[in-house]
Scaffold this motif. Structure first.
Motif, PDB file in Angstrom:
ATOM      1  N   ALA A  37     -27.721  18.606  13.187  1.00  0.00           N
ATOM      2  CA  ALA A  37     -28.535  19.367  14.126  1.00  0.00           C
ATOM      3  C   ALA A  37     -29.280  18.441  15.085  1.00  0.00           C
ATOM      4  O   ALA A  37     -29.312  18.676  16.304  1.00  0.00           O
ATOM      5  CB  ALA A  37     -29.520  20.249  13.368  1.00  0.00           C
ATOM      6  N   ALA A  38     -29.859  17.364  14.547  1.00  0.00           N
ATOM      7  CA  ALA A  38     -30.596  16.417  15.387  1.00  0.00           C
ATOM      8  C   ALA A  38     -29.674  15.761  16.403  1.00  0.00           C
ATOM      9  O   ALA A  38     -30.048  15.561  17.566  1.00  0.00           O
ATOM     10  CB  ALA A  38     -31.266  15.357  14.515  1.00  0.00           C
ATOM     11  N   GLU A  39     -28.465  15.436  15.986  1.00  0.00           N
ATOM     12  CA  GLU A  39     -27.502  14.834  16.908  1.00  0.00           C
ATOM     13  C   GLU A  39     -27.140  15.800  18.031  1.00  0.00           C
ATOM     14  O   GLU A  39     -27.137  15.421  19.224  1.00  0.00           O
ATOM     15  CB  GLU A  39     -26.237  14.431  16.151  1.00  0.00           C
ATOM     16  CG  GLU A  39     -26.392  13.230  15.246  1.00  0.00           C
ATOM     17  CD  GLU A  39     -25.122  12.899  14.503  1.00  0.00           C
ATOM     18  OE1 GLU A  39     -25.105  11.882  13.794  1.00  0.00           O
ATOM     19  OE2 GLU A  39     -24.124  13.651  14.629  1.00  0.00           O
ATOM     20  N   MET A  40     -26.821  17.036  17.673  1.00  0.00           N
ATOM     21  CA  MET A  40     -26.381  18.000  18.679  1.00  0.00           C
ATOM     22  C   MET A  40     -27.482  18.298  19.686  1.00  0.00           C
ATOM     23  O   MET A  40     -27.212  18.471  20.885  1.00  0.00           O
ATOM     24  CB  MET A  40     -25.901  19.280  17.988  1.00  0.00           C
ATOM     25  CG  MET A  40     -24.619  19.087  17.179  1.00  0.00           C
ATOM     26  SD  MET A  40     -24.106  20.570  16.261  1.00  0.00           S
ATOM     27  CE  MET A  40     -23.580  21.648  17.610  1.00  0.00           C
ATOM     28  N   GLY A  68     -25.905  26.653  16.094  1.00  0.00           N
ATOM     29  CA  GLY A  68     -27.241  27.202  15.840  1.00  0.00           C
ATOM     30  C   GLY A  68     -28.186  26.136  15.321  1.00  0.00           C
ATOM     31  O   GLY A  68     -28.479  26.091  14.130  1.00  0.00           O
ATOM     32  N   VAL A  69     -28.657  25.288  16.206  1.00  0.00           N
ATOM     33  CA  VAL A  69     -29.471  24.145  15.790  1.00  0.00           C
ATOM     34  C   VAL A  69     -30.926  24.497  15.529  1.00  0.00           C
ATOM     35  O   VAL A  69     -31.663  23.728  14.931  1.00  0.00           O
ATOM     36  CB  VAL A  69     -29.403  23.008  16.838  1.00  0.00           C
ATOM     37  CG1 VAL A  69     -27.995  22.470  16.941  1.00  0.00           C
ATOM     38  CG2 VAL A  69     -29.908  23.488  18.195  1.00  0.00           C
ATOM     39  N   THR A  70     -31.371  25.653  15.985  1.00  0.00           N
ATOM     40  CA  THR A  70     -32.786  25.978  15.829  1.00  0.00           C
ATOM     41  C   THR A  70     -32.980  27.488  15.785  1.00  0.00           C
ATOM     42  O   THR A  70     -32.239  28.249  16.416  1.00  0.00           O
ATOM     43  CB  THR A  70     -33.624  25.411  16.987  1.00  0.00           C
ATOM     44  OG1 THR A  70     -34.980  25.838  16.832  1.00  0.00           O
ATOM     45  CG2 THR A  70     -33.106  25.864  18.336  1.00  0.00           C
ATOM     46  N   LEU A  81     -25.278  25.123  24.373  1.00  0.00           N
ATOM     47  CA  LEU A  81     -24.835  24.160  23.371  1.00  0.00           C
ATOM     48  C   LEU A  81     -23.547  24.605  22.696  1.00  0.00           C
ATOM     49  O   LEU A  81     -22.671  23.784  22.401  1.00  0.00           O
ATOM     50  CB  LEU A  81     -25.933  23.959  22.322  1.00  0.00           C
ATOM     51  CG  LEU A  81     -25.701  22.839  21.312  1.00  0.00           C
ATOM     52  CD1 LEU A  81     -25.494  21.497  22.011  1.00  0.00           C
ATOM     53  CD2 LEU A  81     -26.882  22.751  20.346  1.00  0.00           C
ATOM     54  N   LEU A  82     -23.396  25.899  22.469  1.00  0.00           N
ATOM     55  CA  LEU A  82     -22.155  26.397  21.873  1.00  0.00           C
ATOM     56  C   LEU A  82     -20.981  26.183  22.816  1.00  0.00           C
ATOM     57  O   LEU A  82     -19.897  25.769  22.386  1.00  0.00           O
ATOM     58  CB  LEU A  82     -22.293  27.879  21.516  1.00  0.00           C
ATOM     59  CG  LEU A  82     -21.062  28.516  20.857  1.00  0.00           C
ATOM     60  CD1 LEU A  82     -20.695  27.805  19.558  1.00  0.00           C
ATOM     61  CD2 LEU A  82     -21.308  30.010  20.593  1.00  0.00           C
ATOM     62  N   VAL A  83     -21.187  26.438  24.099  1.00  0.00           N
ATOM     63  CA  VAL A  83     -20.119  26.204  25.083  1.00  0.00           C
ATOM     64  C   VAL A  83     -19.718  24.732  25.093  1.00  0.00           C
ATOM     65  O   VAL A  83     -18.521  24.397  25.072  1.00  0.00           O
ATOM     66  CB  VAL A  83     -20.577  26.652  26.491  1.00  0.00           C
ATOM     67  CG1 VAL A  83     -19.638  26.094  27.567  1.00  0.00           C
ATOM     68  CG2 VAL A  83     -20.622  28.172  26.569  1.00  0.00           C
ATOM     69  N   GLN A  84     -20.702  23.848  25.121  1.00  0.00           N
ATOM     70  CA  GLN A  84     -20.422  22.413  25.142  1.00  0.00           C
ATOM     71  C   GLN A  84     -19.650  21.981  23.887  1.00  0.00           C
ATOM     72  O   GLN A  84     -18.653  21.239  23.972  1.00  0.00           O
ATOM     73  CB  GLN A  84     -21.730  21.635  25.250  1.00  0.00           C
ATOM     74  CG  GLN A  84     -21.553  20.149  25.553  1.00  0.00           C
ATOM     75  CD  GLN A  84     -22.885  19.447  25.763  1.00  0.00           C
ATOM     76  OE1 GLN A  84     -23.961  20.027  25.580  1.00  0.00           O
ATOM     77  NE2 GLN A  84     -22.828  18.180  26.152  1.00  0.00           N
ATOM     78  N   THR A  85     -20.092  22.460  22.738  1.00  0.00           N
ATOM     79  CA  THR A  85     -19.431  22.108  21.480  1.00  0.00           C
ATOM     80  C   THR A  85     -18.012  22.653  21.438  1.00  0.00           C
ATOM     81  O   THR A  85     -17.064  21.952  21.052  1.00  0.00           O
ATOM     82  CB  THR A  85     -20.237  22.652  20.284  1.00  0.00           C
ATOM     83  OG1 THR A  85     -21.595  22.241  20.384  1.00  0.00           O
ATOM     84  CG2 THR A  85     -19.662  22.152  18.968  1.00  0.00           C
ATOM     85  N   ALA A 106     -24.633  33.820  23.394  1.00  0.00           N
ATOM     86  CA  ALA A 106     -23.856  32.620  23.091  1.00  0.00           C
ATOM     87  C   ALA A 106     -22.391  32.962  22.882  1.00  0.00           C
ATOM     88  O   ALA A 106     -21.492  32.238  23.327  1.00  0.00           O
ATOM     89  CB  ALA A 106     -24.425  31.924  21.860  1.00  0.00           C
ATOM     90  N   ILE A 107     -22.121  34.072  22.190  1.00  0.00           N
ATOM     91  CA  ILE A 107     -20.740  34.504  21.981  1.00  0.00           C
ATOM     92  C   ILE A 107     -20.073  34.788  23.319  1.00  0.00           C
ATOM     93  O   ILE A 107     -18.940  34.347  23.576  1.00  0.00           O
ATOM     94  CB  ILE A 107     -20.702  35.747  21.072  1.00  0.00           C
ATOM     95  CG1 ILE A 107     -21.075  35.354  19.635  1.00  0.00           C
ATOM     96  CG2 ILE A 107     -19.320  36.390  21.103  1.00  0.00           C
ATOM     97  CD1 ILE A 107     -21.194  36.521  18.685  1.00  0.00           C
TER      98      ILE A 107
END
Length: 320
Positions: A37-40, A68-70, A81-85, A106-107
């Motif tokens: 999570a910290a990395e993402m 879902g980092v937070t 972030l989901l798009v990037q991942t 996000a979906i």
């Protein structure tokens, strides 16, 4: 025969009762993994890349992708972030992906950039979720995981969980979404807390197959949550749920003991024709010498199961 088709840009996979068991790699998920999570959050995707490559090399049929980092304002942080991942992973491997989020925005953002025909993970029986997610499933013509809980939470009564699954299938039909594009998660309970959890899910799977005729999935390692030597429980659980009718699972493909159970179940279930895959993979297999096996201590940050649903539930209240 019910068949759910998922695809990457270059590869199509069929989830079905007459198909090899579909292994959905669980590792690209920061829930319960503080380091990831910290990395993402900082834009470091080294572990994501490593996990994607390792899971495919280990035999994953698909990969689940979660960002879902937070739990703090996921509507603002998760879509981008989901798009990037997702874009990083789908440009790295050729297996189909599962878009995993409890955040509707996000979906939708991920579906706009996804290649092929991803699986959406997930929709529940909550009215708000049905109204938000099912139109997206219809619009983008993709399959969806239907989780058997609603506004009342997760019922300990398997008949209630079946009723929720049936409700989702029927509501999906109202949107023009066929049952073969619904993959039901009947919700596996931890056997250490609920001694009847195994028998419950076996009975549920038979009903889902025979009455609703849908494919199924689960967070497989939930069954062993809280117990020692979880991989032994997981490996024993795999052929039993496959025998009961489960056709896919979100699990860690990097666990050889569990993957051997999957491959053996495919042989015994008749979905590995002429034992072709088994022979190719294990022709030169050398069993461990007596006494050579050692217990493996798995860091809490990397152990699968039990937390994934909990993390989702914790974020669901704040998610739209």
């Amino acid at each position: 025969m019910t068949r759910t088709i998922v695809a990457s840009a270059t590869r199509e996979i069929i989830i079905g009762f007459d198909q090899p068991f579909c292994v959905i790699g669980e590792r690209i998920n920061p829930t319960g993994r503080k380091k990831l999570a910290a990395e993402m959050i900082t834009g470091n995707f080294d572990t994501v890349i490593k996990d994607a490559l390792e899971q495919v090399a280990a035999g994953a049929t698909m990969l689940d992708v979660n960002a879902g980092v937070t739990a703090v304002d996921p509507n603002a942080t998760e879509p981008g972030l989901l798009v990037q991942t997702l874009e990083i992973v789908q440009n790295l491997v050729d297996v189909p992906l599962s878009i995993d989020s409890s955040v509707s925005a996000a979906i939708e953002a991920a579906l706009k950039v996804a290649k092929g025909r991803p699986l959406v993970n997930s929709v529940t029986g909550e009215e708000e979720k049905l109204e938000a997610i099912l139109p997206l499933i219809k619009k983008y013509n993709v399959p969806v995981v239907a989780i058997s809980n609603d506004e009342t939470g997760i019922s300990m009564d398997p008949d209630v969980r079946f009723a929720v699954a049936k409700k989702i299938v029927e509501r999906a039909a109202d949107f023009g979404i066929p049952a073969h594009d619904i993959v039901v998660d009947p919700l596996v309970m931890p056997i250490g807390a609920l001694g009847d959890a195994g028998r419950q899910v076996f009975a549920l799977l038979r009903r889902l197959r025979e009455e609703l005729k849908v494919n199924t999935t689960c967070g497989l390692s939930n069954i062993s949550f809280g117990l020692p030597h979880r991989h032994g429980i997981n490996a024993g659980f795999i052929p039993m749920v496959i025998g009961a009718g489960m056709t896919s699972a979100i699990m860690n493909p990097c666990r050889p003991q569990e993957m051997e159970a999957v491959h053996a179940a495919n042989v015994l279930n008749g979905t590995d024709a002429n034992c072709t895959y088994w022979i190719k993979k294990y022709r030169d297999h050398q069993p461990a010498a007596p006494g050579a096996a050692a217990s493996v201590s798995v860091p809490a940050d990397s152990a699968g199961g039990g937390r994934r649903r909990g993390g989702r539930e914790a974020r669901r209240g704040a998610a739209g």
